[in-house]
Design a protein around this motif. Sequence first.
Motif, PDB file in Angstrom:
ATOM      1  N   LEU A  95       0.211  -5.692 -12.184  1.00 29.15           N
ATOM      2  CA  LEU A  95      -0.993  -6.036 -11.430  1.00 29.15           C
ATOM      3  C   LEU A  95      -1.750  -7.149 -12.124  1.00 29.15           C
ATOM      4  N   LYS A  96      -2.214  -8.097 -11.317  1.00 27.47           N
ATOM      5  CA  LYS A  96      -2.907  -9.254 -11.884  1.00 27.47           C
ATOM      6  C   LYS A  96      -4.371  -8.942 -12.168  1.00 27.47           C
ATOM      7  N   ASP A  97      -4.935  -7.942 -11.521  1.00 27.02           N
ATOM      8  CA  ASP A  97      -6.355  -7.671 -11.649  1.00 27.02           C
ATOM      9  C   ASP A  97      -6.572  -6.225 -12.082  1.00 27.02           C
ATOM     10  N   VAL A  98      -7.160  -6.038 -13.240  1.00 24.21           N
ATOM     11  CA  VAL A  98      -7.281  -4.686 -13.788  1.00 24.21           C
ATOM     12  C   VAL A  98      -8.216  -3.800 -12.984  1.00 24.21           C
ATOM     13  N   LEU A  99      -9.046  -4.397 -12.121  1.00 25.83           N
ATOM     14  CA  LEU A  99      -9.998  -3.583 -11.360  1.00 25.83           C
ATOM     15  C   LEU A  99      -9.346  -2.876 -10.179  1.00 25.83           C
ATOM     16  N   PHE A 100      -8.124  -3.258  -9.838  1.00 31.88           N
ATOM     17  CA  PHE A 100      -7.473  -2.689  -8.661  1.00 31.88           C
ATOM     18  C   PHE A 100      -6.144  -2.080  -9.070  1.00 31.88           C
ATOM     19  N   THR A 101      -5.852  -0.907  -8.530  1.00 30.45           N
ATOM     20  CA  THR A 101      -4.696  -0.158  -9.013  1.00 30.45           C
ATOM     21  C   THR A 101      -3.549  -0.126  -8.007  1.00 30.45           C
ATOM     22  N   ASP A 102      -3.563  -1.025  -7.062  1.00 28.03           N
ATOM     23  CA  ASP A 102      -2.427  -1.039  -6.138  1.00 28.03           C
ATOM     24  C   ASP A 102      -2.017  -2.477  -5.851  1.00 28.03           C
ATOM     25  N   GLN A 103      -0.738  -2.644  -5.563  1.00 28.18           N
ATOM     26  CA  GLN A 103      -0.189  -3.988  -5.353  1.00 28.18           C
ATOM     27  C   GLN A 103      -0.684  -4.627  -4.071  1.00 28.18           C
ATOM     28  N   TRP A 104      -1.082  -3.801  -3.106  1.00 25.48           N
ATOM     29  CA  TRP A 104      -1.453  -4.369  -1.809  1.00 25.48           C
ATOM     30  C   TRP A 104      -2.793  -5.095  -1.883  1.00 25.48           C
ATOM     31  N   SER A 105      -3.787  -4.482  -2.545  1.00 23.57           N
ATOM     32  CA  SER A 105      -5.077  -5.170  -2.731  1.00 23.57           C
ATOM     33  C   SER A 105      -4.821  -6.494  -3.439  1.00 23.57           C
ATOM     34  N   ASP A 106      -3.990  -6.409  -4.466  1.00 22.96           N
ATOM     35  CA  ASP A 106      -3.619  -7.574  -5.258  1.00 22.96           C
ATOM     36  C   ASP A 106      -3.010  -8.684  -4.394  1.00 22.96           C
ATOM     37  N   ALA A 107      -2.041  -8.284  -3.552  1.00 26.45           N
ATOM     38  CA  ALA A 107      -1.317  -9.265  -2.728  1.00 26.45           C
ATOM     39  C   ALA A 107      -2.258  -9.947  -1.733  1.00 26.45           C
ATOM     40  N   PHE A 108      -3.139  -9.169  -1.097  1.00 27.81           N
ATOM     41  CA  PHE A 108      -4.051  -9.770  -0.120  1.00 27.81           C
ATOM     42  C   PHE A 108      -5.083 -10.669  -0.806  1.00 27.81           C
TER      43      PHE A 108
ATOM     44  N   GLY B 249       4.917   3.430   1.726  1.00 22.79           N
ATOM     45  CA  GLY B 249       5.173   3.517   0.286  1.00 22.79           C
ATOM     46  C   GLY B 249       5.860   2.305  -0.310  1.00 22.79           C
ATOM     47  N   SER B 250       6.006   1.240   0.490  1.00 25.37           N
ATOM     48  CA  SER B 250       6.758   0.068   0.014  1.00 25.37           C
ATOM     49  C   SER B 250       5.879  -0.859  -0.816  1.00 25.37           C
ATOM     50  N   MET B 251       6.525  -1.770  -1.527  1.00 28.72           N
ATOM     51  CA  MET B 251       5.821  -2.858  -2.196  1.00 28.72           C
ATOM     52  C   MET B 251       5.527  -3.949  -1.163  1.00 28.72           C
ATOM     53  N   PRO B 252       4.519  -4.785  -1.409  1.00 31.78           N
ATOM     54  CA  PRO B 252       4.232  -5.864  -0.450  1.00 31.78           C
ATOM     55  C   PRO B 252       5.406  -6.834  -0.339  1.00 31.78           C
ATOM     56  N   PRO B 253       5.654  -7.372   0.855  1.00 35.52           N
ATOM     57  CA  PRO B 253       6.702  -8.389   0.996  1.00 35.52           C
ATOM     58  C   PRO B 253       6.276  -9.678   0.292  1.00 35.52           C
ATOM     59  N   ASP B 254       7.221 -10.557   0.060  1.00 35.10           N
ATOM     60  CA  ASP B 254       6.932 -11.791  -0.687  1.00 35.10           C
ATOM     61  C   ASP B 254       5.919 -12.677   0.023  1.00 35.10           C
ATOM     62  N   ASP B 255       5.948 -12.668   1.354  1.00 35.10           N
ATOM     63  CA  ASP B 255       5.099 -13.626   2.074  1.00 35.10           C
ATOM     64  C   ASP B 255       4.341 -12.936   3.200  1.00 35.10           C
ATOM     65  N   ILE B 256       3.026 -12.844   3.053  1.00 34.04           N
ATOM     66  CA  ILE B 256       2.206 -12.233   4.116  1.00 34.04           C
ATOM     67  C   ILE B 256       1.416 -13.294   4.877  1.00 34.04           C
ATOM     68  N   THR B 257       1.834 -14.555   4.739  1.00 30.26           N
ATOM     69  CA  THR B 257       1.123 -15.666   5.386  1.00 30.26           C
ATOM     70  C   THR B 257       1.053 -15.486   6.894  1.00 30.26           C
ATOM     71  N   ALA B 258       2.203 -15.175   7.512  1.00 27.84           N
ATOM     72  CA  ALA B 258       2.243 -15.066   8.981  1.00 27.84           C
ATOM     73  C   ALA B 258       1.378 -13.906   9.461  1.00 27.84           C
ATOM     74  N   LEU B 259       1.395 -12.804   8.710  1.00 24.51           N
ATOM     75  CA  LEU B 259       0.602 -11.630   9.086  1.00 24.51           C
ATOM     76  C   LEU B 259      -0.884 -11.983   9.120  1.00 24.51           C
ATOM     77  N   LEU B 260      -1.315 -12.834   8.190  1.00 27.92           N
ATOM     78  CA  LEU B 260      -2.715 -13.230   8.114  1.00 27.92           C
ATOM     79  C   LEU B 260      -3.033 -14.418   9.012  1.00 27.92           C
ATOM     80  N   GLY B 261      -1.998 -14.979   9.654  1.00 29.37           N
ATOM     81  CA  GLY B 261      -2.212 -16.113  10.548  1.00 29.37           C
ATOM     82  C   GLY B 261      -2.681 -17.354   9.811  1.00 29.37           C
ATOM     83  N   LEU B 262      -2.339 -17.453   8.515  1.00 28.79           N
ATOM     84  CA  LEU B 262      -2.836 -18.581   7.729  1.00 28.79           C
ATOM     85  C   LEU B 262      -2.072 -19.871   8.010  1.00 28.79           C
TER      86      LEU B 262
END
Length: 438
Positions: free
Chosen positions: A52-65, A14-27
Amino acid sequence: QYKVLHIITWNVGGSMPPDDITALLGLHVGDGNTDMYIIGLQEVNSMINKRLKDVLFTDQWSDAFMERLSPFGYILVTSQRMQGVLLLVFAKYYHLPFLRGMQTETTRTGLGGYWGNKGGVSARMSVFGHTICFLNCHLPAHMENSDQRMEDFESILQQQQFEGQAATGVLDHDVVFWFGDLNFRIDELEIPQVKTAIDHNKLNTLWEKDQLNKAKDSEPVLEGFLEGPLKFPPTYKFDVGTDTYDTSGKKRKPAWTDRILWRLRATAPTRPALHTGKRGSMSGLSSGTKVTQHFYRSHMEYMVSDHKPVSSIFTLQFPYKVDMPLVTIMVEDEWNCVAEATCRFKTAPNFARSSWDWIGLYKVGFKHHKDYVGYVWAKQEEADYHRVEHELPKGSGDYILGYYSNNTSTLVGVTEPFQVLTMTHFNGEYVKRLHTLT
């Protein structure tokens, strides 16, 4: 030919995305050679947030990725959500024409099948002609529910049937990746024994007590499913914001709840061999598909949830059965003036066109097929030029054109990036001509 798949599962609590998911994605490592990212989340908060930056998606996680992956050329190919269970599939944009027959399914198992807080969400597709199914599950919790978890998994497999494809059920695909918060626990041992094994890095003493490992020997439905060795500490349950196992009144026993498994369709009576060596765990199909696991790890540095994320990198090696796009778009390397703002396209003989097909103009770094700067209808009159007025992109830069098929709901043809140089001088309009080559 081989393709690199990066799979992530994370119960985000139920949390909000962390500020930096770079390491998780191995980028931050490698040269961006991952071809597809498949992300399975559980317990995604369904509160709609105005930021949310994109009106087509209703969750922060899709947005963050999407925000993190789009600058590297990854497009959201498909997504499916069932309450808190979310599945996202990303691919390099130039692979889009070779990802076909996309379908998603959801199966609710919560409250006897009426509630979607537990269950499975899947996406299937043909990748260069080979069928793959990704299944993200959130199975029932608690130590004593191991049998219920297996029942729910069987029920998900029975209920998920895809339409009009050679592969109808999940297990009929060439390759299946099964992941999620599968919620299996560690039997028999008490909390102090489990913690001692973790502290002294004697994780192998816990493997045989793991309910999923035990079930692999006795449950027919698990036959053929493979998993790499669990060389990372159990990923549940932590005090949020820490690396400390549960100190609350509930005192949950640490467990490997979050898992990633794979299975190759049986083409012979023998089970696929599992070779474990420095090159990872490898298994193969007689049809020429080989799956090699290179990493299977947790990410302790992420602390927003009571679970740690788990990721794995696989290479899929197979002969290409499909290597021609359904639509080929030809465009000049540069658009400098209105007269150059044209493209031509031709369709493959087996391509079913629709009068609702369109060609989108995308800024390089776009997030999904509707993230276009503008579009024109792909008219069906043969070998005719079409004048179509269009809003201009706001600035110069690198763009690509993509042909969107209404029948398949995907981009079936894309161009290489090309430059638009003087768009800002076109007085707010430009003309694009489309020429259909027969």
